[in-house]
Design a protein around this motif. Sequence first.
Motif, short mmCIF file in Angstrom:
data_model
loop_
_atom_site.label_atom_id
_atom_site.label_comp_id
_atom_site.label_asym_id
_atom_site.label_seq_id
_atom_site.Cartn_x
_atom_site.Cartn_y
_atom_site.Cartn_z
N MET A 2 0.82 -1.21 0.00
CA MET A 2 0.00 0.00 0.00
C MET A 2 0.86 1.26 0.00
O MET A 2 0.49 2.28 -0.58
CB MET A 2 -0.93 -0.02 1.21
N LYS A 3 2.02 1.20 0.64
CA LYS A 3 2.93 2.34 0.61
C LYS A 3 3.46 2.58 -0.80
O LYS A 3 3.55 3.72 -1.26
CB LYS A 3 4.09 2.13 1.59
N LYS A 4 3.78 1.49 -1.49
CA LYS A 4 4.26 1.62 -2.87
C LYS A 4 3.18 2.18 -3.79
O LYS A 4 3.45 2.91 -4.74
CB LYS A 4 4.73 0.26 -3.39
N ALA A 5 1.93 1.83 -3.49
CA ALA A 5 0.81 2.30 -4.31
C ALA A 5 0.34 3.68 -3.90
O ALA A 5 -0.53 4.26 -4.56
CB ALA A 5 -0.35 1.31 -4.22
N GLY A 6 0.89 4.23 -2.82
CA GLY A 6 0.49 5.54 -2.35
C GLY A 6 -0.86 5.56 -1.67
O GLY A 6 -1.52 6.60 -1.60
N LEU A 7 -1.29 4.41 -1.14
CA LEU A 7 -2.61 4.31 -0.51
C LEU A 7 -2.54 4.05 0.99
O LEU A 7 -3.58 3.87 1.63
CB LEU A 7 -3.42 3.18 -1.17
N TYR A 8 -1.34 4.02 1.53
CA TYR A 8 -1.22 3.64 2.94
C TYR A 8 -1.91 4.64 3.86
O TYR A 8 -2.59 4.25 4.82
CB TYR A 8 0.26 3.51 3.32
N GLU A 9 -1.78 5.93 3.58
CA GLU A 9 -2.38 6.94 4.44
C GLU A 9 -3.90 6.80 4.45
O GLU A 9 -4.54 6.93 5.49
CB GLU A 9 -1.99 8.34 3.95
N GLU A 10 -4.48 6.51 3.30
CA GLU A 10 -5.93 6.38 3.20
C GLU A 10 -6.44 5.15 3.94
O GLU A 10 -7.55 5.13 4.47
CB GLU A 10 -6.33 6.30 1.72
N LEU A 11 -5.61 4.10 3.99
CA LEU A 11 -6.03 2.83 4.58
C LEU A 11 -5.38 2.56 5.93
O LEU A 11 -5.37 1.43 6.40
CB LEU A 11 -5.68 1.68 3.63
N ALA A 12 -4.84 3.59 6.57
CA ALA A 12 -4.08 3.40 7.80
C ALA A 12 -4.91 2.77 8.92
O ALA A 12 -4.36 2.07 9.78
CB ALA A 12 -3.49 4.72 8.28
N ASP A 13 -6.22 2.98 8.91
CA ASP A 13 -7.06 2.43 9.98
C ASP A 13 -7.54 1.03 9.66
O ASP A 13 -8.32 0.45 10.41
CB ASP A 13 -8.27 3.34 10.23
N GLU A 14 -7.09 0.44 8.54
CA GLU A 14 -7.53 -0.88 8.13
C GLU A 14 -6.42 -1.92 8.30
O GLU A 14 -6.26 -2.83 7.49
CB GLU A 14 -8.02 -0.87 6.68
N PHE A 15 -5.65 -1.78 9.37
CA PHE A 15 -4.60 -2.74 9.70
C PHE A 15 -4.82 -3.18 11.14
O PHE A 15 -4.69 -2.38 12.07
CB PHE A 15 -3.21 -2.13 9.52
N SER A 16 -5.17 -4.43 11.32
CA SER A 16 -5.46 -4.97 12.65
C SER A 16 -4.20 -5.64 13.21
O SER A 16 -3.94 -6.82 12.94
CB SER A 16 -6.61 -5.98 12.58
N TYR A 17 -3.42 -4.89 13.95
CA TYR A 17 -2.18 -5.42 14.52
C TYR A 17 -2.49 -6.27 15.75
O TYR A 17 -3.46 -6.05 16.46
CB TYR A 17 -1.25 -4.28 14.89
N ARG A 18 -1.63 -7.27 15.98
CA ARG A 18 -1.75 -8.14 17.14
C ARG A 18 -0.42 -8.20 17.88
O ARG A 18 0.65 -8.14 17.25
CB ARG A 18 -2.15 -9.57 16.73
N LYS A 19 -0.49 -8.30 19.20
CA LYS A 19 0.70 -8.53 20.03
C LYS A 19 0.59 -9.92 20.63
O LYS A 19 -0.43 -10.28 21.22
CB LYS A 19 0.79 -7.47 21.13
N ARG A 20 1.64 -10.69 20.48
CA ARG A 20 1.60 -12.12 20.78
C ARG A 20 1.10 -12.44 22.17
O ARG A 20 0.24 -13.31 22.34
CB ARG A 20 3.00 -12.71 20.56
N LYS A 51 -17.00 0.85 2.43
CA LYS A 51 -15.81 1.58 2.04
C LYS A 51 -16.16 2.57 0.94
O LYS A 51 -16.68 2.18 -0.10
CB LYS A 51 -14.72 0.62 1.55
N ALA A 52 -15.89 3.83 1.18
CA ALA A 52 -16.11 4.84 0.15
C ALA A 52 -14.93 4.85 -0.81
O ALA A 52 -13.83 5.26 -0.45
CB ALA A 52 -16.28 6.22 0.79
N ILE A 53 -15.15 4.35 -2.03
CA ILE A 53 -14.05 4.26 -3.00
C ILE A 53 -13.76 5.64 -3.59
O ILE A 53 -12.62 6.01 -3.79
CB ILE A 53 -14.41 3.25 -4.10
N ALA A 54 -14.79 6.37 -3.89
CA ALA A 54 -14.59 7.74 -4.38
C ALA A 54 -15.70 8.59 -3.79
O ALA A 54 -16.86 8.38 -4.10
CB ALA A 54 -14.63 7.79 -5.90
#
Length: 466
Positions: free
Chosen positions: A380-398, A445-448
């Motif tokens: 997503m960073k390479k595609a330039g979309l990471y900022e837009e999708l920053a809240d769509e990453f569900s991180y886990r701590k072991r 998800k609002a695409i546009a």
Amino acid sequence: MEERDPNGTKVAQSLITLFSGKFRDMQYTVHPAGLPGEAPGKSSNVSWAAKQVERKYLNNPNWSSVLVTVMDSDTHLLSQYFETVVAHHLRRRNGGMTDMTLYMPPIVFDRNAHLVPQLVRVADLMWAGAGLSCFTSKPTLTTIAIPTAVYTVPLPLVCLAGGWDTGSEAIGEDMHMMLKCYFATNGRLMIRPIASPASQCNVTTGKPGIRGWWADHSARYAQGLRHMWGCLDTGYAVRRWCNISLDYKAQEQATPGSSSSSGSSVGSDPERPRHVEIHLQLNQHALHGPKLRRFTWRNLILFSRLFEAHFLPIHLFLVLLASAIYAALPYPLTSCASLTVVLDLTSYLRAASFFLMTIYFVVFYEAYHQACIYARANEMKKAGLYEELADEFSYRKRLSVVSIMDYLLFPVAGTLFGSVPLLQAIVSHFWTEKLVYLVSAKPLKAIATGVLHIPTDESDAILTDV
């Protein structure tokens, strides 16, 4: 798109307007409602779309290089997936072999898992972990893995299997198609796991408060019931397995060029070009070799996978229930010493199994989840979309408190969204095999903004790579 959706055509045209510059070609087709013999659901949708793919490509001399990918509309595939599939496909074809391979990625729920109720998250965590458990980095001729929502098949394999079934018995579309391809190739189907995860969304209604909490659990139960309704595929597999020798005898009397050599699994279609018919007939004739046997190690592995999916969850639930009832009975009714010893022994085995499963998730699945998040974030960073999708990453701590609570809730979530829906499904099958297909609620998800709003539900999508 579906004819039943009044906005389907508008959505398709808007998508093409927005993204046509990103693809070599974009088209859409509208699946008519109420076709004879069709049950509403993903399988009938995919079947219709696949027929349009056949119409478009079968007149092309390079039709055998077409790959058909089936995926849910909330699925996020990395570009690496398609690159890897194409590389394996070309390697198979360069070896002078027709590619009869089903390609499938593992799945991961890493988009909105931090925003859904814990039991919903745990149920999907177990679902992803169970699917991952049958993957192997170096598949062999005996590898059996069941696709979950996402997979790729070459167009010749689609034609050989006769396409997707459309009846209510095919509600488990991904497993059903895998079984159909397996028996169409008489157990010679190659199943190749692709080490590029498919990102999925957890079920959520988006409603706030206690009503939203209850609605999310109800939606996940409905999804679990639909998944477990797919236990009809065990009966389908048994029927196809019993017909192996009968199909072989019929094939022995056929020649590659005869009209009968296409067999029951392919079927002769007057609309197919002649070069396609000959190709399919030659392939099916080659698949019916002298070594074809009903009792093989791979067939045993196949049915063990079906046992894990359709029998083990309900057996475990009933054994636990029966053991609890037996232990609560007064002494005169529980005086069988040998039965008591067996119940004690199996309780230790269950405890050991739960411990080992927890270790599997803590050590292996958590590392897998982190790798999936890292790979998707990089793309997503390479595609330039990471900022837009920053809240769509569900991180886990072991070993965080939340993760530990997830592990402790495995038995509860497994029972509520696995064993109980399976029990309801198998009891219901005494009366009917039909289930009203309910699309799982997924986040919007609002695409546009102001142009198009698309709900990422579990409807199907088909992509072709030439």
